[in-house]
Scaffold this motif. Sequence first.
Motif, PDB file in Angstrom:
ATOM      1  N   MET A   1      -3.661 -65.412   4.751  1.00 57.06           N
ATOM      2  CA  MET A   1      -3.421 -64.024   5.137  1.00 57.06           C
ATOM      3  C   MET A   1      -3.162 -63.118   3.938  1.00 57.06           C
ATOM      4  O   MET A   1      -3.212 -61.897   4.067  1.00 57.06           O
ATOM      5  N   GLY A   2      -2.836 -63.718   2.806  1.00 56.11           N
ATOM      6  CA  GLY A   2      -2.541 -62.934   1.610  1.00 56.11           C
ATOM      7  C   GLY A   2      -1.179 -62.275   1.631  1.00 56.11           C
ATOM      8  O   GLY A   2      -1.006 -61.180   1.099  1.00 56.11           O
ATOM      9  N   VAL A   3      -0.217 -62.960   2.264  1.00 55.23           N
ATOM     10  CA  VAL A   3       1.152 -62.448   2.323  1.00 55.23           C
ATOM     11  C   VAL A   3       2.126 -63.546   1.911  1.00 55.23           C
ATOM     12  O   VAL A   3       1.738 -64.696   1.737  1.00 55.23           O
ATOM     13  N   GLN A   4       3.378 -63.171   1.797  1.00 54.94           N
ATOM     14  CA  GLN A   4       4.421 -64.133   1.449  1.00 54.94           C
ATOM     15  C   GLN A   4       4.724 -65.035   2.653  1.00 54.94           C
ATOM     16  O   GLN A   4       4.699 -64.583   3.801  1.00 54.94           O
ATOM     17  N   ALA A   5       5.041 -66.292   2.378  1.00 52.21           N
ATOM     18  CA  ALA A   5       5.318 -67.267   3.437  1.00 52.21           C
ATOM     19  C   ALA A   5       6.500 -66.843   4.305  1.00 52.21           C
ATOM     20  O   ALA A   5       6.473 -67.024   5.531  1.00 52.21           O
ATOM     21  N   TYR A   6       7.514 -66.256   3.695  1.00 50.64           N
ATOM     22  CA  TYR A   6       8.681 -65.871   4.488  1.00 50.64           C
ATOM     23  C   TYR A   6       8.334 -64.795   5.517  1.00 50.64           C
ATOM     24  O   TYR A   6       8.932 -64.738   6.589  1.00 50.64           O
ATOM     25  N   LEU A   7       7.328 -63.961   5.216  1.00 48.21           N
ATOM     26  CA  LEU A   7       6.918 -62.926   6.164  1.00 48.21           C
ATOM     27  C   LEU A   7       6.237 -63.538   7.391  1.00 48.21           C
ATOM     28  O   LEU A   7       6.452 -63.091   8.521  1.00 48.21           O
ATOM     29  N   VAL A   8       5.424 -64.558   7.161  1.00 48.62           N
ATOM     30  CA  VAL A   8       4.772 -65.246   8.270  1.00 48.62           C
ATOM     31  C   VAL A   8       5.828 -65.920   9.139  1.00 48.62           C
ATOM     32  O   VAL A   8       5.834 -65.779  10.368  1.00 48.62           O
ATOM     33  N   SER A   9       6.727 -66.636   8.511  1.00 52.72           N
ATOM     34  CA  SER A   9       7.792 -67.328   9.230  1.00 52.72           C
ATOM     35  C   SER A   9       8.663 -66.345   9.999  1.00 52.72           C
ATOM     36  O   SER A   9       8.971 -66.565  11.187  1.00 52.72           O
ATOM     37  N   GLN A  10       9.037 -65.270   9.357  1.00 49.31           N
ATOM     38  CA  GLN A  10       9.889 -64.260   9.989  1.00 49.31           C
ATOM     39  C   GLN A  10       9.181 -63.613  11.181  1.00 49.31           C
ATOM     40  O   GLN A  10       9.787 -63.419  12.239  1.00 49.31           O
ATOM     41  N   ALA A  11       7.898 -63.321  11.046  1.00 49.18           N
ATOM     42  CA  ALA A  11       7.140 -62.707  12.144  1.00 49.18           C
ATOM     43  C   ALA A  11       7.058 -63.648  13.340  1.00 49.18           C
ATOM     44  O   ALA A  11       7.244 -63.218  14.489  1.00 49.18           O
ATOM     45  N   ILE A  12       6.796 -64.916  13.078  1.00 55.18           N
ATOM     46  CA  ILE A  12       6.717 -65.895  14.170  1.00 55.18           C
ATOM     47  C   ILE A  12       8.067 -66.036  14.849  1.00 55.18           C
ATOM     48  O   ILE A  12       8.165 -66.015  16.079  1.00 55.18           O
ATOM     49  N   ASN A  13       9.116 -66.161  14.060  1.00 54.10           N
ATOM     50  CA  ASN A  13      10.468 -66.331  14.623  1.00 54.10           C
ATOM     51  C   ASN A  13      10.892 -65.111  15.435  1.00 54.10           C
ATOM     52  O   ASN A  13      11.371 -65.254  16.559  1.00 54.10           O
ATOM     53  N   ASN A  14      10.699 -63.919  14.865  1.00 56.33           N
ATOM     54  CA  ASN A  14      11.178 -62.699  15.521  1.00 56.33           C
ATOM     55  C   ASN A  14      10.291 -62.259  16.685  1.00 56.33           C
ATOM     56  O   ASN A  14      10.796 -61.837  17.721  1.00 56.33           O
ATOM     57  N   CYS A  15       8.990 -62.327  16.516  1.00 52.00           N
ATOM     58  CA  CYS A  15       8.071 -61.823  17.544  1.00 52.00           C
ATOM     59  C   CYS A  15       7.821 -62.826  18.658  1.00 52.00           C
ATOM     60  O   CYS A  15       7.661 -62.439  19.822  1.00 52.00           O
ATOM     61  N   LEU A  16       7.747 -64.088  18.315  1.00 47.33           N
ATOM     62  CA  LEU A  16       7.418 -65.107  19.304  1.00 47.33           C
ATOM     63  C   LEU A  16       8.621 -65.921  19.757  1.00 47.33           C
ATOM     64  O   LEU A  16       8.533 -66.667  20.736  1.00 47.33           O
ATOM     65  N   GLY A  17       9.704 -65.833  19.014  1.00 54.06           N
ATOM     66  CA  GLY A  17      10.917 -66.549  19.385  1.00 54.06           C
ATOM     67  C   GLY A  17      10.809 -68.048  19.230  1.00 54.06           C
ATOM     68  O   GLY A  17      11.456 -68.798  19.959  1.00 54.06           O
ATOM     69  N   LYS A  18       9.972 -68.492  18.295  1.00 48.49           N
ATOM     70  CA  LYS A  18       9.829 -69.931  18.064  1.00 48.49           C
ATOM     71  C   LYS A  18       9.562 -70.173  16.592  1.00 48.49           C
ATOM     72  O   LYS A  18       9.249 -69.255  15.848  1.00 48.49           O
ATOM     73  N   SER A  19       9.681 -71.420  16.198  1.00 47.19           N
ATOM     74  CA  SER A  19       9.432 -71.771  14.802  1.00 47.19           C
ATOM     75  C   SER A  19       7.935 -71.953  14.559  1.00 47.19           C
ATOM     76  O   SER A  19       7.141 -72.092  15.504  1.00 47.19           O
ATOM     77  N   PHE A  20       7.561 -71.971  13.319  1.00 47.80           N
ATOM     78  CA  PHE A  20       6.165 -72.189  12.949  1.00 47.80           C
ATOM     79  C   PHE A  20       5.663 -73.504  13.523  1.00 47.80           C
ATOM     80  O   PHE A  20       4.578 -73.571  14.096  1.00 47.80           O
ATOM     81  N   PHE A  21       6.461 -74.553  13.406  1.00 47.28           N
ATOM     82  CA  PHE A  21       6.031 -75.864  13.876  1.00 47.28           C
ATOM     83  C   PHE A  21       5.918 -75.914  15.401  1.00 47.28           C
ATOM     84  O   PHE A  21       5.020 -76.559  15.928  1.00 47.28           O
ATOM     85  N   ASP A  22       6.796 -75.204  16.096  1.00 45.91           N
ATOM     86  CA  ASP A  22       6.674 -75.112  17.556  1.00 45.91           C
ATOM     87  C   ASP A  22       5.386 -74.381  17.938  1.00 45.91           C
ATOM     88  O   ASP A  22       4.706 -74.769  18.889  1.00 45.91           O
ATOM     89  N   LEU A  23       5.047 -73.347  17.201  1.00 46.67           N
ATOM     90  CA  LEU A  23       3.819 -72.600  17.453  1.00 46.67           C
ATOM     91  C   LEU A  23       2.596 -73.485  17.261  1.00 46.67           C
ATOM     92  O   LEU A  23       1.730 -73.577  18.132  1.00 46.67           O
ATOM     93  N   VAL A  24       2.520 -74.160  16.132  1.00 53.87           N
ATOM     94  CA  VAL A  24       1.379 -75.025  15.829  1.00 53.87           C
ATOM     95  C   VAL A  24       1.278 -76.162  16.849  1.00 53.87           C
ATOM     96  O   VAL A  24       0.195 -76.445  17.369  1.00 53.87           O
ATOM     97  N   ASN A  25       2.399 -76.784  17.157  1.00 58.05           N
ATOM     98  CA  ASN A  25       2.386 -77.889  18.115  1.00 58.05           C
ATOM     99  C   ASN A  25       1.990 -77.421  19.509  1.00 58.05           C
ATOM    100  O   ASN A  25       1.334 -78.155  20.247  1.00 58.05           O
TER     101      ASN A  25
END
Length: 64
Positions: free
Chosen positions: A21-45
């Motif tokens: 995506m060309g962004v910082q990893a913490y931004l991806v993690s933060q967006a998933i946590n805040n917008c979707l209410g789950k962790s990255f690994f929960d999303l992928v799984n």
Amino acid sequence: MENKRLYKVEGLSVKDVADIMGVQAYLVSQAINNCLGKSFFDLVNGYRVEEAKKLMMDESLNHL
């Protein structure tokens, strides 16, 4: 995640997605946590479970 089917990549990490995506990893993690209410690994799984369910229901794959 869906279009490129990144969830199929073994060992996929937040950093991998962030690099694509060309962004910082913490931004991806933060967006998933805040917008979707789950962790990255929960999303992928979740994507992986849905893919597995589709494959199990595909009658053309019964021989496997």
